[in-house]
Design a protein around this motif. Structure first.
Motif, PDB file in Angstrom:
ATOM      1  N   LYS A 179       0.834  -1.203   0.000  1.00 23.32           N
ATOM      2  CA  LYS A 179       0.000   0.000   0.000  1.00 23.32           C
ATOM      3  C   LYS A 179       0.869   1.254   0.000  1.00 23.32           C
ATOM      4  O   LYS A 179       0.544   2.260  -0.630  1.00 23.32           O
ATOM      5  N   LYS A 208       2.211   1.991  -3.406  1.00 24.86           N
ATOM      6  CA  LYS A 208       1.128   2.518  -4.254  1.00 24.86           C
ATOM      7  C   LYS A 208       0.851   3.973  -3.922  1.00 24.86           C
ATOM      8  O   LYS A 208       0.629   4.808  -4.812  1.00 24.86           O
ATOM      9  N   LEU A 209       0.893   4.268  -2.621  1.00 24.28           N
ATOM     10  CA  LEU A 209       0.615   5.638  -2.190  1.00 24.28           C
ATOM     11  C   LEU A 209       1.686   6.598  -2.702  1.00 24.28           C
ATOM     12  O   LEU A 209       1.385   7.687  -3.201  1.00 24.28           O
ATOM     13  N   LEU A 266       1.237   7.093  -6.351  1.00 27.60           N
ATOM     14  CA  LEU A 266       0.082   7.967  -6.595  1.00 27.60           C
ATOM     15  C   LEU A 266       0.470   9.425  -6.410  1.00 27.60           C
ATOM     16  O   LEU A 266       0.126  10.279  -7.219  1.00 27.60           O
ATOM     17  N   ARG A 267       1.234   9.700  -5.341  1.00 21.84           N
ATOM     18  CA  ARG A 267       1.624  11.082  -5.074  1.00 21.84           C
ATOM     19  C   ARG A 267       2.548  11.609  -6.168  1.00 21.84           C
ATOM     20  O   ARG A 267       2.438  12.748  -6.592  1.00 21.84           O
ATOM     21  N   LEU A 285       2.580  10.606  -9.242  1.00 16.21           N
ATOM     22  CA  LEU A 285       1.740  10.812 -10.422  1.00 16.21           C
ATOM     23  C   LEU A 285       0.982  12.136 -10.327  1.00 16.21           C
ATOM     24  O   LEU A 285       0.915  12.904 -11.282  1.00 16.21           O
TER      25      LEU A 285
END
Lengths: 394, 82
Positions: free
Chosen positions: B3, B6-7, B10-11, B13
């Motif tokens: 996780k 992924k976090l 994401l940030r 991105l």
């Protein structure tokens, strides 16, 4: 429990990240973007649809209508009405209850406002069944920028749900849902555009189906199996990301691809990928072909057969929470009705879409198969989904 | 993939999105596809939401039969299915 909390934390942090980044982006764009040609609202149209779903012992069909009308160059209103007539004898209904029929009616009203390159819309929605009432409000804002090569969007939704149980007048539960979505659409070449979409969803309250049961091994019963009600957590947080691309082919056809990744605090991870192709035929027809594959892992508290009663704090045997995959193949035809045959000489289209969906469950067994408990064959079914609709532009 | 990874992705991105959009304005990168070059993209055959009423229906079918939800790009606000 720790894993559930960790998932929830990630979803909450993700919501904050998405919101923070896009608010900053929208603010900077509003400050730095130059004024140029304004955007326009979508054309006025009315769509009338008949839909049908038939598979896994469930038959659902009914009509729907969608109306969109500009009241000026800057305002548009929309209205949507949808009916599901449901006749259910699905596998979980047949194993613990009796077949039933019911209706679901959904209505939506929306208002759009366009100011130069900023489009704002608000809609309210209500979905009503004999045992479920959902009311929601939805807000979206989007902004064209960078020479209209880029579009940024941000959306919020709140839903308040009332859950009842037919035959039990004292049963009354509530749940709420919050949605936050953000998207960026980017033109990359004269033939290719891409989209990134993110959405965080947070639920709280009563999230069970009040009728569904789990089964457990019970040697005191002649059948060897006992049943008890499902128990779900009172919260669920999820985050989904989707990347999609649209490509114009040189002989005037279109190719669409998307990939979506989903994760939630119930430890369900899911992905779906879809490829579709749209092709005109002789200026009066358009054909669309589609293939989609979906797969998911199971919720942390799901089991097809628990070892004993009250085996854990949370219990589920909903096949939609189990590990499974499904494959959709679809075909659609659109006929561009010649204006002389169309209603009021207006431009119109008639469409037929058919999807065939095959579901294969990896750890949900068919209790109606009659084998020894826990050794029944794994369940699977296929569904035919049909949409017939007429679109009139005015 | 954990996780946390992924976090972080994401940030990154999202930061890229912000920098790409806002940076373009500040360092004067010109839009590279001019309005008169967008006739292919403007063709109705390229519209993702060409049949909105059909899109709403299929999104509802998938949301009722699958656990995944969100980021469809079609708006919405809850399944209403029990």
């Amino acid at each position: 429990m720790l894993r559930v909390l960790a998932g929830a934390d990630v979803a909450v942090i993700s919501i904050r990240s998405v919101l923070f980044s896009f608010v900053i982006a929208l603010l900077v764009i509003c400050i730095t973007s130059e004024e140029s040609q304004a955007a326009v609202l979508q054309p006025d149209r009315i769509d009338v649809l008949y839909h049908s779903y038939d598979g896994g012992g469930m038959k659902i069909d009914g009509p729907a209508i969608l109306l969109r009308k500009k009241t000026s160059e800057t305002f548009a209103v929309s209205a949507y009405y949808y009916v599901d007539s449901i006749s259910s004898a699905s596998v979980d209904v047949m194993s613990t209850a009796s077949p039933y029929t019911e209706k679901r009616k959904e209505a939506q009203l929306g208002l759009e406002y366009l100011h130069e390159k900023t489009l704002m819309d608000i809609s309210v929605r209500q979905s009503a069944e004999s045992d479920y009432l959902a009311k929601s409000i939805n807000l979206n804002i989007s902004q064209d920028t960078f020479g209209d090569l880029t579009n940024l969007s941000l959306g919020l939704a709140y839903s308040d749900n009332e859950v009842k149980r037919n035959g039990d007048e004292f049963f009354n539960e509530q749940s709420q849902q919050y949605r936050l979505r953000a998207g960026i659409s980017q033109i990359l070449t004269r033939n290719l555009s891409m989209n990134l979409n993110f959405e965080a969803v947070a639920d709280e309250g009563y999230l069970n189906n009040p009728y569904r049961s789990v089964r457990y091994i019970d040697n005191t019963q002649p059948s060897g199996v006992g049943y008890q009600s499902e128990v779900y957590p009172n919260t669920r947080n999820s985050f989904a990301s989707k990347i999609s691309a649209s490509y114009y082919l040189p002989y005037r056809a279109a190719l669409f691809v998307h990939y979506r990744y989903f994760s939630d605090s119930w430890q369900i991870d899911a992905t779906d990928v879809e490829v579709s192709y749209r092709h005109p035929i002789a200026d009066v027809f358009e054909i669309e072909l589609k293939v989609r594959h979906y797969q998911q892992t199971q919720a942390s508290f799901y089991s097809d057969l628990f070892a004993y009663q009250d085996a854990q704090n949370y219990l589920a045997r909903d096949k939609e929470l189990s590990e499974f995959d499904d494959l959709t193949v679809g075909v659609g035809f659109t006929y561009f009705v010649p204006q002389k045959y169309s209603f009021g000489d207006l431009r119109s289209e008639a469409s037929l879409q058919w999807d065939y969906i095959k579901f294969d469950y990896k750890n949900f067994r068919d209790p109606t198969a009659g084998d020894v408990v826990g050794t029944e064959p794994l369940y699977g079914f296929s569904a035919n989904v049909i949409r017939i609709f007429y679109s009139l532009y005015f | 993939m954990s996780k946390i990874i992924k976090l972080i992705l994401l940030r990154i991105l999202l930061c890229c999105c912000v920098v790409s959009v806002t940076g373009c304005a500040s360092i004067n990168i010109e839009p590279w596809v001019k309005p008169y070059e967008r006739q292919n993209l403007a063709d109705p055959i390229m519209s993702n939401n060409r049949h909105p009423i059909a899109n709403m229906h299929i999104a509802h079918v998938y949301e009722a039969r699958e656990s995944s939800r969100g980021a469809e790009g079609t708006g919405g606000g809850g399944c209403g299915c029990n």
